[in-house]
Design an enzyme around this catalytic site. Sequence first.
Site, PDB file in Angstrom:
ATOM      1  N   HIS A 212     -77.734  29.435  25.469  1.00  0.00           N
ATOM      2  CA  HIS A 212     -79.180  29.588  25.596  1.00  0.00           C
ATOM      3  C   HIS A 212     -79.841  29.830  24.243  1.00  0.00           C
ATOM      4  CE1 HIS A 212     -78.072  30.101  29.834  1.00  0.00           C
ATOM      5  NE2 HIS A 212     -79.183  29.421  29.991  1.00  0.00           N
ATOM      6  N   GLU A 455     -75.728  23.146  39.603  1.00  0.00           N
ATOM      7  CA  GLU A 455     -75.061  23.519  38.351  1.00  0.00           C
ATOM      8  C   GLU A 455     -73.715  24.190  38.592  1.00  0.00           C
ATOM      9  OE1 GLU A 455     -77.634  26.114  36.116  1.00  0.00           O
ATOM     10  OE2 GLU A 455     -78.287  27.191  37.887  1.00  0.00           O
ATOM     11  N   ASP A 479     -74.645  24.184  32.821  1.00  0.00           N
ATOM     12  CA  ASP A 479     -73.684  24.990  33.569  1.00  0.00           C
ATOM     13  C   ASP A 479     -72.714  24.123  34.350  1.00  0.00           C
ATOM     14  OD1 ASP A 479     -74.060  27.721  32.977  1.00  0.00           O
ATOM     15  OD2 ASP A 479     -76.008  27.643  33.969  1.00  0.00           O
ATOM     16  N   CYS A 526     -82.145  18.546  34.246  1.00  0.00           N
ATOM     17  CA  CYS A 526     -82.869  19.428  33.316  1.00  0.00           C
ATOM     18  C   CYS A 526     -81.924  20.128  32.348  1.00  0.00           C
ATOM     19  CB  CYS A 526     -83.705  20.449  34.078  1.00  0.00           C
ATOM     20  SG  CYS A 526     -82.729  21.514  35.140  1.00  0.00           S
TER      21      CYS A 526
HETATM   22  C1  PEP Z   1     -78.350  24.183  33.117  1.00  0.00           C
HETATM   23  O1  PEP Z   1     -77.443  24.975  33.407  1.00  0.00           O
HETATM   24  O2  PEP Z   1     -78.155  22.985  32.865  1.00  0.00           O
HETATM   25  C2  PEP Z   1     -79.751  24.642  33.038  1.00  0.00           C
HETATM   26  C3  PEP Z   1     -80.735  23.798  32.852  1.00  0.00           C
HETATM   27  O3  PEP Z   1     -79.970  25.991  33.115  1.00  0.00           O
HETATM   28  P1  PEP Z   1     -79.695  27.003  31.909  1.00  0.00           P
HETATM   29  O4  PEP Z   1     -79.431  26.191  30.677  1.00  0.00           O
HETATM   30  O5  PEP Z   1     -80.888  27.858  31.785  1.00  0.00           O
HETATM   31  O6  PEP Z   1     -78.497  27.754  32.378  1.00  0.00           O
HETATM   32 MG    MG Z   2     -77.912  26.959  34.233  1.00  0.00          MG
END
Ligand code: PEP
Ligand code: MG
Length: 596
Positions: A212, A455, A479, A526
């Site tokens: 993140h 995910e 994820d 996403c």
């Molecule tokens: C993901 O896991 O792809 C996602 C978009 O959520 P995050 O990156 O916030 O875990």
């Molecule tokens: Mg995620």
Amino acid sequence: MTPPAPDHPKQLPPPPKGEQVFVGLGVSPGVAIGVAHLHDAGNVAVPEYHIPPDRLEGEKARFADAVAGASRQVSLLRRKADALPGESGEELGYLLDAYQQMLKSSRLVRGVDRRIGVDGINAEAAVQREIDQIVQGFAAMDDAYLAARIEDIRDVGRRLIRNLTKTPFEPFTQLPRNAVILAEELTPADTALLDPAKVAGFATVLGGTASHTAIMARSLGLPAIVGMTGLLSRAREGALAVIDGAEGKVILNPGAETLAHYRSKRAEFLKRRRQLHRMRKIPAVTLDGAAIKLEANLELAGEIDGVLAVGAAGVGLLRSEFMFMNRKDLPSEDEQYAHLLQLVQRLDGRSLTIRTLDAGGDKMPRALGFAEGPNPALGLRAIRLSLKHPEILETQLAAILRGGAHGPVRILVPMGSAVEELRAVRDTLGQVVRRLKRRHVPIASPLPPIGTMIEVPGAALAADALAWQSDFFAIGTNDLTQYTLAIDRADESVAHLYNPLHPAVLRLIQFSAEAALRARIPVSVCGEIAGDPRYTALLLGLGIRDLSMAPSSIPWVKQRIRTLDLMAATKRARVIMDQPDSQRIAQLLDDFNAGN
Ligand code: PEP
Ligand code: MG
């Protein structure tokens, strides 16, 4: 406490003068040229309070957890020191061994444990008192070697207190202008505090490409590198530093020629970005006429200007957990509503997809302060945590419903893995709706759609079942890759194995997309691959028509879409899906992208 045997020079060698180049993993493109700022752990406010006798054992256990956590952190750093070339790695290794010794059953650890029991105080205060006493004793001995150890002892103490208070360091208030931050680690919460107007870029020792922290860097448009082994022991505050986020390079004390090269590279990058921004009004359509929806991922309210500037079709993922970070309490319903209202109004009719709190792992807000559990990535996090603490979910849903009275919103459930979870969210939403209606509070009408993040591999494999309980899917490939391949997305030591092009990951994406298409619900991607033009043809070829990404990636992906033939991409995706190994897949994709 036993200091290390004094048979080695204990000071780190002075940094070599002249240009030094370090290579790590570039996670956010662009070139930063600025002044090195070594981000250290800093001092943490130490709370002091009385512990009643019946809770002393619990307090000692909390201290033991903090020691174990510190020991894990130091081991990780020790492994990195081993990888350093020459003497600096060796010296750093000695230092870290000494830290590790201090964390074993040393005078420090025994002393703190005793103080908690005898003085009846909390562990943080006991650590501080014990450190103060040890430091005083060392200082009185008038021994140069021991004097040099004082800073080490303080450092270990700070680490313990940080672990106990779960205090993310709130730094960056007194930065040099144009700072290039060099740090052991930046948490996502730390990164959210970086002001791109003051910070030129950053490089860290720890962290993976899909962490993140890396995502935040891309969102803020800051050049960034992780996995930068060896950097901290060689860098000095105030040195001239260059970061090349695309190449994954840090150059300290660059010579005139190098500096000129990176200045022109930076100018080129910025020029290109300006040119791409002019595409904001041009539609994202393939050569054969398929319209693709490009939405933005958003963490902080301040990023909304960037979202609008690139002409995003909406926000496909609002990571609401950032609203909960860098504060001591939980945001109230009114606060969350005010935040969402501002976004809904700025989006002016474009849809806002709000993911409910995805707390846990590296994103545990201080106010929640829950124990991490033995394996935070698989623990009480995301929707599991929200369902365990329904008051958090209810507050959030109430704010979303109220925000939805002013423009289109959608609710996205993070890390869902079972239809029961979706049902529980719908039930909670129903209760909140009834409560708000009783009070005549205006809410979204019709009610917002509820979607599932795909995910978790189990969710992807059960996508057909989840599709019947979901109004839409958002595939979180970050994820999904992490859990499918059992590779920590934030761990640079396995970053080379983190590969969304692994056939297992691609099959799960394909399976989820097809399940959504069969159930006639919208599906987007996403995760970070949505914002990387390298993957665009493949995702479109797998049937995805909605991509959500860091705002700064939208122009690059749009440009790729406009040069793409969807029929050809679909054919190539079919060939790719028949391949057993990721290398071959990468080759086929790169060839296609290169027009072969
Ligand atoms: C993901 O896991 O792809 C996602 C978009 O959520 P995050 O990156 O916030 O875990
Ligand atoms: Mg995620």
